[in-house]
Scaffold this active site. Structure first.
Site, PDB file in Angstrom:
ATOM      1  N   GLU A  91       0.800  -1.228   0.000  1.00  0.00           N
ATOM      2  CA  GLU A  91       0.000   0.000   0.000  1.00  0.00           C
ATOM      3  C   GLU A  91       0.831   1.275   0.000  1.00  0.00           C
ATOM      4  O   GLU A  91       0.438   2.269  -0.615  1.00  0.00           O
ATOM      5  CB  GLU A  91      -0.946   0.011   1.220  1.00  0.00           C
ATOM      6  CG  GLU A  91      -1.993  -1.084   1.225  1.00  0.00           C
ATOM      7  CD  GLU A  91      -3.054  -0.877   0.155  1.00  0.00           C
ATOM      8  OE1 GLU A  91      -3.120   0.214  -0.440  1.00  0.00           O
ATOM      9  OE2 GLU A  91      -3.817  -1.825  -0.107  1.00  0.00           O
ATOM     10  N   SER A 369     -59.049  -9.009  36.325  1.00  0.00           N
ATOM     11  CA  SER A 369     -59.037  -9.265  37.765  1.00  0.00           C
ATOM     12  C   SER A 369     -57.655  -9.495  38.347  1.00  0.00           C
ATOM     13  O   SER A 369     -57.498  -9.536  39.571  1.00  0.00           O
ATOM     14  CB  SER A 369     -59.924 -10.475  38.082  1.00  0.00           C
ATOM     15  OG  SER A 369     -61.272 -10.154  37.868  1.00  0.00           O
TER      16      SER A 369
END
Length: 678
Positions: A91, A369
């Site tokens: 690179e 309930s």
């Protein structure tokens, strides 16, 4: 004369050449300034890569990795020289001798690209890091403007960071295909090794991939990957980083050497999805960050075994005979800590949908309930309205809501006369419940609920209808009882206070968060004494009868008995919602049934159960996504069956579990409890 003309011509030519050069430099400088002035600000934080956020269960086992990128960062001292040589050889072989840009490479790239429109090549590693952090690798960012800005920012970067820091950031930033980012991540994913353990051939493969990760993916394009790898190996030899023998050996190494089977880069187990959704939301709130992408270590309260069991119970018919399309949502909480232990937000959820719908935390359905202990009887004992479970209260009628013309009935349209408080709650009678609430008063009831994490507001400015906690759902009755919305999370947390001596803990999912820099945030649960230990024990003792059956002449409701695990101390309450008159007719049509076919049974949009043991609290909601698709028949028992199946898995030896201990300030006489001091 000729000589003078020749010299003059030479001088003119030199002046012209110098002028052209100077003009070119000036023009180039002008172009550079024109583009560079609009470059992004060099934010150093954007150059550094965060590792993937990792989520752990209560036993510190990894259960998920989160974030858009799967990344394990490496530090400079863990990067081997071999990788440095490989990357720089292919690179930027003058990387350590330049200051952000390489004029020689730029000039070469300019000449190479002078015939084309795009601008490629010439980038130093500094510039590539800038590109990865501030721009993109797409074609739209391959132009002169971006290249100039990259160069300008690279020059700035080289003044702030050392070459070692820049190289480390590059190694951690690059895309390595298959959802992995950073070469350290790829080394573990592809080879199961650290970077320092890789061979020359393996190192070269990784070093060559960032230029075109998809193209050079060794799993999908092995030939292209080998071509690129060999370029790296030859470059390493060219620049004297390896010997001829090493070059030959590396070139002859198969591209598949050492590659392990590729695993999914993102790990969100479907059985944990609903829990993780809430845990990440809590982490966002605790940190003020996007936790999934912040590189955190999140240590949760998740019990992986319990979560898997709950998932299996809900998503198979091995434990409960489910009807197609019926939905289940449930939350399991550790009573002692208040931590959410497991959570399921629905049945049959798409495993490919991450953080989808979670009905377990939604409050759009009615718990009927199951609210009675929270709205009516808990506040009554807490405020001294009742001191004994043997106190009598009349189940007689007709009876109307206070300040209303709406008649209140029970599921059987019958009245049972004088009942003890224990019987009234165990049998879930509505008239005693609303009478109890009237005696307590709405303000005190609401305060009791607030202490347990609820926040209900009275839409009628004082009417009791909004908070009745009752169930009146006989087919054909059509009482217009307002919805009392809650969630399995809120119900499980509230019931946990009954089991834990009256101490309410705000439910939580996270024990600790560790930031990338090692700092820790330890979660301190929010707790309060929501009720006295005597009130908590009394309600729990009454609710044992719902699950275990009563010793009284009046038997318990059969629905609650379905939750019973023989030998296990447990208590709980069923809850059935109801339809209005118009809704009922539509629900019957949707089910294709008639009132007569129910033979006096119930039909409801929601059937629920909230129950506790000395260690766990669990709330289960069942219903259809379409509320007008009703539950009836055997489906009314699904919630209790889910609870029983889960408790059976949690308690392989239920007889060894110690029962709740009665606190001081109360006594038992026969089957009834009396509070003397609280």
């Amino acid at each position: 004369m000729a000589t003078r003309i020749t010299l003059t011509s030479l001088k003119v030519g030199l002046i012209l050449v110098l002028s052209v050069i100077l003009l070119a430099i000036a023009a180039g400088g002008a172009v550079f300034y024109y583009y560079a002035k609009d470059a992004p600000k060099l934010n150093i934080n954007k150059l550094e890569s965060q590792p993937s956020t990792v989520v752990y269960d209560k036993d510190n086992n990894i259960v998920a990795t989160l974030g858009a990128e799967q990344r394990d960062t490496v530090k400079t001292n863990n990067i081997p020289v071999q990788l440095v040589n490989a990357v720089t050889s292919i690179e930027d072989h003058r990387f350590f001798n330049t200051r952000g840009i390489d004029p020689i490479r730029i000039a070469g790239a300019f000449l190479h690209n002078s015939k084309g429109g795009s601008v490629n090549g010439g980038s130093t590693l500094d510039m590539q890091l800038i590109k990865l952090s501030f721009f993109s690798t797409s074609t739209k960012d391959q132009n002169l403007r971006v290249k100039v800005q990259e160069a300008w920012m690279a020059l700035q970067l080289d003044q702030k960071w050392t070459k070692e820091e820049i190289f480390t950031a590059y190694v951690n930033k690059v895309n390595m295909a298959n959802g992995y980012y950073g070469m350290g991540t790829a080394a573990k994913a592809y080879y199961g090794k650290s970077l320092s353990q890789l061979s020359i051939a393996q190192t070269a493969l990784l070093a060559g991939m960032p230029q075109a990760p998809t193209t050079y993916n060794p799993y999908t394009n092995p030939e292209a990957a080998k071509y690129r790898r060999d370029l790296v190996i030859n470059a390493m030899f060219k620049y004297g980083k390896i010997t001829a023998a090493q070059q030959k050996e590396a070139i002859n190494t198969p591209i598949t050497d050492g590659l392990q089977q590729l695993k999914n880069s993102v790990n969100i187990p479907p059985q944990d999805d609903n829990f993780l959704k809430e845990a990440i939301a809590e982490a966002n709130q605790l940190t003020g960050e996007d936790a999934a992408n912040a590189g955190l270590k999140i240590y949760t309260t998740l019990d992986s075994a319990a979560q898997q069991n709950l998932y299996n119970i809900v998503n198979t018919t091995d434990y409960v005979p489910f009807t197609d399309n019926i939905q289940v949502a449930s939350t399991l909480i550790n009573v002692q800590t208040g931590a959410v232990t497991a959570m399921i937000g629905g049945r049959g959820q798409d495993p490919n949908v991450v953080f989808g719908n979670n009905q377990a935390v939604q409050t759009d359905r009615d718990w009927g309930s199951a609210m009675k202990p929270l709205v009516d009887y808990g506040p009554a004992f807490q405020n001294g309205i009742y001191k004994s479970t043997g106190t009598y209260i009349a189940d007689t009628g007709p009876y109307y809501y206070p300040n209303s013309s709406d008649q209140l009935n029970d599921w059987d349209n019958k009245y049972m006369g004088n009942l003890t408080v224990r019987q009234a709650l165990t049998l879930s009678r509505n008239i005693p419940a609303i009478k109890t609430l009237a005696a307590v008063g709405l303000d005190k009831s609401n305060q009791f609920l607030t202490n347990l994490g609820f926040n209900f507001n009275d839409p009628d400015g004082g009417g009791l209808q909004y908070a009745n906690g009752i169930s009146s759902n006989t087919a054909g009755q059509g009482n217009n009882n307002p919805t009392y919305g809650a969630s399995s999370l809120k119900m499980a947390a509230a019931y946990a206070a009954f089991s834990n001596g009256g101490v309410y803990t705000k439910p939580y999912y996270i024990n600790k968060i560790v930031y990338p820099d090692g700092k820790e945030k330890v979660v301190k649960p929010e707790r309060n004494q929501a009720m006295t230990p005597q009130t908590a024990y009394t309600i729990t003792d009454i609710l044992k009868g719902v699950v275990k059956g009563n010793d009284d002449a009046i038997p318990a409701l059969s629905t609650g008995l379905t939750a019973q695990v023989p030998g296990l101390p447990e208590a709980g309450k069923t809850g059935t919602s109801n339809y209005t008159g118009d809704e009922l007719n539509q629900a019957l049509d949707n089910a294709g049934i008639s009132v007569a076919s129910l033979q006096g049974g119930s039909i409801a949009p929601d059937e629920n159960f909230a129950g506790v043991t000395p260690q766990y609290s669990m709330a289960v909601w069942t219903g259809f996504s379409n509320r007008l698709q009703p539950i009836y028949g055997d489906n009314l028992y699904i919630a209790t069956k889910v609870f029983k199946a889960m408790m059976t898995s949690l308690y392989p030896d239920p007889s060894s579990v110690a029962d709740w201990t009665m606190p001081d300030g109360m006594y038992r006489s026969g089957n009834e409890l009396t509070i003397t001091n609280q």
